[in-house]
Design a protein around this motif. Structure first.
Motif, PDB file in Angstrom:
ATOM      1  N   SER A   1     -15.479   7.354   1.978  1.00  0.00           N
ATOM      2  CA  SER A   1     -15.599   9.014   1.424  1.00  0.00           C
ATOM      3  C   SER A   1     -17.843   8.463   2.239  1.00  0.00           C
ATOM      4  O   SER A   1     -18.274   9.413   2.173  1.00  0.00           O
ATOM      5  CB  SER A   1     -15.635   8.635  -0.392  1.00  0.00           C
ATOM      6  OG  SER A   1     -14.050   8.667  -0.199  1.00  0.00           O
TER       7      SER A   1
ATOM      8  N   ARG B   1       0.757  -0.875  -0.055  1.00  0.00           N
ATOM      9  CA  ARG B   1       0.221  -0.076   0.562  1.00  0.00           C
ATOM     10  C   ARG B   1       1.098   0.987  -0.166  1.00  0.00           C
ATOM     11  O   ARG B   1       0.548   2.653  -1.436  1.00  0.00           O
ATOM     12  CB  ARG B   1      -0.869  -0.237   1.204  1.00  0.00           C
ATOM     13  CG  ARG B   1      -2.166  -0.719   1.189  1.00  0.00           C
ATOM     14  CD  ARG B   1      -2.810  -1.098   1.960  1.00  0.00           C
ATOM     15  NE  ARG B   1      -4.422  -2.098   2.074  1.00  0.00           N
ATOM     16  CZ  ARG B   1      -4.993  -1.869   3.160  1.00  0.00           C
ATOM     17  NH1 ARG B   1      -5.189  -1.612   4.292  1.00  0.00           N
ATOM     18  NH2 ARG B   1      -6.409  -3.172   3.006  1.00  0.00           N
TER      19      ARG B   1
ATOM     20  N   GLY C   1     -10.710   1.230   4.604  1.00  0.00           N
ATOM     21  CA  GLY C   1     -11.815   0.502   3.995  1.00  0.00           C
ATOM     22  C   GLY C   1     -11.555   1.405   2.888  1.00  0.00           C
ATOM     23  O   GLY C   1     -11.301   2.413   2.500  1.00  0.00           O
ATOM     24  N   GLU C   2     -12.723   0.456   1.653  1.00  0.00           N
ATOM     25  CA  GLU C   2     -12.897   1.257   0.308  1.00  0.00           C
ATOM     26  C   GLU C   2     -13.989   2.365   0.470  1.00  0.00           C
ATOM     27  O   GLU C   2     -14.046   2.574  -0.769  1.00  0.00           O
ATOM     28  CB  GLU C   2     -12.886   0.285  -0.447  1.00  0.00           C
ATOM     29  CG  GLU C   2     -11.974  -0.952  -0.415  1.00  0.00           C
ATOM     30  CD  GLU C   2     -11.795  -2.380  -1.685  1.00  0.00           C
ATOM     31  OE1 GLU C   2     -13.628  -2.211  -1.738  1.00  0.00           O
ATOM     32  OE2 GLU C   2     -11.175  -2.835  -1.797  1.00  0.00           O
ATOM     33  N   ASP C   3     -14.594   1.523   1.706  1.00  0.00           N
ATOM     34  CA  ASP C   3     -16.008   3.416   1.099  1.00  0.00           C
ATOM     35  C   ASP C   3     -15.974   4.064   2.093  1.00  0.00           C
ATOM     36  O   ASP C   3     -16.628   4.900   2.646  1.00  0.00           O
ATOM     37  CB  ASP C   3     -17.201   2.706   1.170  1.00  0.00           C
ATOM     38  CG  ASP C   3     -17.384   1.909   2.462  1.00  0.00           C
ATOM     39  OD1 ASP C   3     -16.128   1.600   3.486  1.00  0.00           O
ATOM     40  OD2 ASP C   3     -17.886   1.006   2.518  1.00  0.00           O
TER      41      ASP C   3
ATOM     42  N   TRP D   1      -6.025   2.890   7.155  1.00  0.00           N
ATOM     43  CA  TRP D   1      -5.507   2.878   5.277  1.00  0.00           C
ATOM     44  C   TRP D   1      -7.737   3.392   4.899  1.00  0.00           C
ATOM     45  O   TRP D   1      -8.016   2.116   5.672  1.00  0.00           O
ATOM     46  CB  TRP D   1      -4.590   2.255   5.020  1.00  0.00           C
ATOM     47  CG  TRP D   1      -5.396   2.392   3.808  1.00  0.00           C
ATOM     48  CD1 TRP D   1      -4.242   2.803   2.704  1.00  0.00           C
ATOM     49  CD2 TRP D   1      -5.800   1.360   3.045  1.00  0.00           C
ATOM     50  NE1 TRP D   1      -4.391   2.584   1.248  1.00  0.00           N
ATOM     51  CE2 TRP D   1      -5.882   1.721   1.576  1.00  0.00           C
ATOM     52  CE3 TRP D   1      -7.202   0.566   2.500  1.00  0.00           C
ATOM     53  CZ2 TRP D   1      -6.097   1.016   0.116  1.00  0.00           C
ATOM     54  CZ3 TRP D   1      -7.356   0.322   1.497  1.00  0.00           C
ATOM     55  CH2 TRP D   1      -6.653   0.417   0.702  1.00  0.00           C
ATOM     56  N   GLY D   2      -7.637   3.616   4.548  1.00  0.00           N
ATOM     57  CA  GLY D   2      -9.135   3.598   3.724  1.00  0.00           C
ATOM     58  C   GLY D   2      -9.407   4.607   1.924  1.00  0.00           C
ATOM     59  O   GLY D   2      -8.020   4.956   1.560  1.00  0.00           O
ATOM     60  N   GLN D   3      -9.836   4.232   1.285  1.00  0.00           N
ATOM     61  CA  GLN D   3     -10.345   5.046   0.619  1.00  0.00           C
ATOM     62  C   GLN D   3     -10.599   5.993   0.787  1.00  0.00           C
ATOM     63  O   GLN D   3     -12.157   6.121   0.438  1.00  0.00           O
ATOM     64  CB  GLN D   3     -10.745   4.411  -0.848  1.00  0.00           C
ATOM     65  CG  GLN D   3      -9.688   3.565  -1.343  1.00  0.00           C
ATOM     66  CD  GLN D   3     -10.101   2.094  -2.812  1.00  0.00           C
ATOM     67  OE1 GLN D   3     -11.362   2.964  -3.229  1.00  0.00           O
ATOM     68  NE2 GLN D   3      -9.482   1.373  -2.902  1.00  0.00           N
ATOM     69  N   TYR D   4     -10.998   7.722  -0.223  1.00  0.00           N
ATOM     70  CA  TYR D   4     -11.151   8.521   0.105  1.00  0.00           C
ATOM     71  C   TYR D   4     -11.327   9.434  -0.757  1.00  0.00           C
ATOM     72  O   TYR D   4      -9.876   9.956  -1.349  1.00  0.00           O
ATOM     73  CB  TYR D   4     -10.803   9.601   1.725  1.00  0.00           C
ATOM     74  CG  TYR D   4     -10.622   8.755   2.803  1.00  0.00           C
ATOM     75  CD1 TYR D   4     -12.376   8.679   4.138  1.00  0.00           C
ATOM     76  CD2 TYR D   4      -9.913   8.074   3.269  1.00  0.00           C
ATOM     77  CE1 TYR D   4     -11.735   7.734   4.687  1.00  0.00           C
ATOM     78  CE2 TYR D   4      -9.829   7.133   4.586  1.00  0.00           C
ATOM     79  CZ  TYR D   4     -10.544   6.858   5.088  1.00  0.00           C
ATOM     80  OH  TYR D   4     -11.079   5.945   6.645  1.00  0.00           O
ATOM     81  N   SER D   5     -12.134   9.881  -0.572  1.00  0.00           N
ATOM     82  CA  SER D   5     -12.119  10.937  -2.457  1.00  0.00           C
ATOM     83  C   SER D   5     -12.218  12.540  -1.684  1.00  0.00           C
ATOM     84  O   SER D   5     -13.161  13.207  -1.634  1.00  0.00           O
ATOM     85  CB  SER D   5     -13.470  10.522  -3.260  1.00  0.00           C
ATOM     86  OG  SER D   5     -13.332  11.335  -4.533  1.00  0.00           O
TER      87      SER D   5
END
Length: 320
Positions: free
Chosen positions: A228, A62, A224-226, A245-249
């Motif tokens: 946002s 990552r 996580g992946e959601d 760790w995560g996915q944020y837009s």
């Protein structure tokens, strides 16, 4: 960190990345205190998600970090100062201390630790409890007050309120005069409310982004992946601080008129840890230990940590 002295100690090491079964209880070189360091005889070591994320190879994938093998995992510790470098004056042999190393290596009988990364252990608790505090409490402090700028009277939502960082964040935010909303599994509602949460959201029933919550600050310890989706729990101008760790837009954050902070690994500060120790001894902050296992059972500890079904922290007992 430190240097070796030709002697050995017992430690957990792994020579390849992989599943928990790569962890080995074996002899390893014993370190010595270098400039600015103390050699600490480890009594207990805290287990953090980063330990297994590095061991599995996930962290390298990552973040692109290089982790030379073999590795002794672990960052948190509590123990007794065995020796200090001649340039160290703040600690002396026999002091009970706790803290966090800069490069890991606490799943072992000894670790060489920069003295700026440690503080005197709270007198009111034992080594097992103390080992569960440093990284998680420090991370919660930084996320709430330095990144999040939390102020008295504001509303903060803690996602993952029953976990290692989360359970400290709930207590610290409440202590600061904030209204606290804890998000966790329903089985942990009583625990989270006892920590001081004013409101509770059972994520297995209702997602935080599907409620009418309008928080000033969201502290996300889950990632996580959601990630946002949590923007919907913020009022305009609010702030989301990721801890895991995560996915944020950034684009979605701008559309929602909220602020998104970057996940940071702030330099560890022994002075802040001393402040945290004071809160522990004053009875205002409590470390919850989920499980204590012997050092030899580090693989079991990692399996439990990876399950993410914890209330508080996992600790490895190194010395009786």
């Amino acid at each position: 960190m430190g240097k070796t002295v030709g002697e050995t100690m017992k430690a957990i090491r792994y020579h390849v990345f992989g599943a928990p079964d790569v962890l080995r209880y074996e002899d390893a070189p014993r370190p010595a205190a270098g400039p600015g360091e103390a050699l600490v005889r480890i009594a207990a070591a805290g287990v953090n998600p980063g330990d297994w994320q590095i061991r599995s190879g996930l962290a390298a994938k990552r973040f692109g970090f290089a982790f030379p093998l073999p590795i002794i995992p672990g960052y948190d510790f509590s123990g007794i100062v065995e020796a200090v470098h001649p340039d160290v004056t703040a600690f002396r042999e026999g002091d009970a201390v706790f803290g966090m190393t800069g490069t890991g290596r606490t799943y072992a009988e000894y670790a060489a630790v920069p003295v700026t990364n440690m503080a005197h252990k709270p007198k009111s608790i034992d080594h097992d409890q103390a080992a569960g505090i440093p990284m998680s409490a420090f991370t919660a402090w930084i996320a709430l007050f330095e990144q999040g700028g939390l102020q008295k009277g504001q509303t903060v939502l803690v996602n993952g309120a029953a976990g290692g960082v989360g359970h400290f964040a709930v207590q610290l935010a409440k202590m600061a005069g904030a209204e606290v909303i804890g998000v966790a599994s329903g089985r942990n509602e009583r625990f989270v409310r006892q920590l001081g949460a004013d409101r509770f959201i059972d994520y297995t029933v209702t997602s935080a982004d599907q409620t009418t919550v309008q928080a000033d600050l969201v502290l996300d310890t889950v990632g996580g992946e959601d990630g946002s989706r949590l923007f919907a729990a913020l009022k305009p101008g609010g702030t989301l601080v990721p801890v895991a760790w995560g996915q944020y837009s950034a684009e979605q954050a701008a559309e929602a008129s909220v602020n998104l902070k970057a996940m940071v690994l702030a330099p560890f500060d022994g002075a802040k840890l001393a402040d945290i120790a004071g809160l522990i001894d004053d009875g205002r902050l409590k470390a919850t230990i989920h499980t204590i296992l012997p050092l030899q059972e580090a693989a079991k500890a990692h399996e439990l940590s990876e399950s993410r079904r914890l209330t508080g922290k996992i600790v490895l007992r190194v010395a009786e």
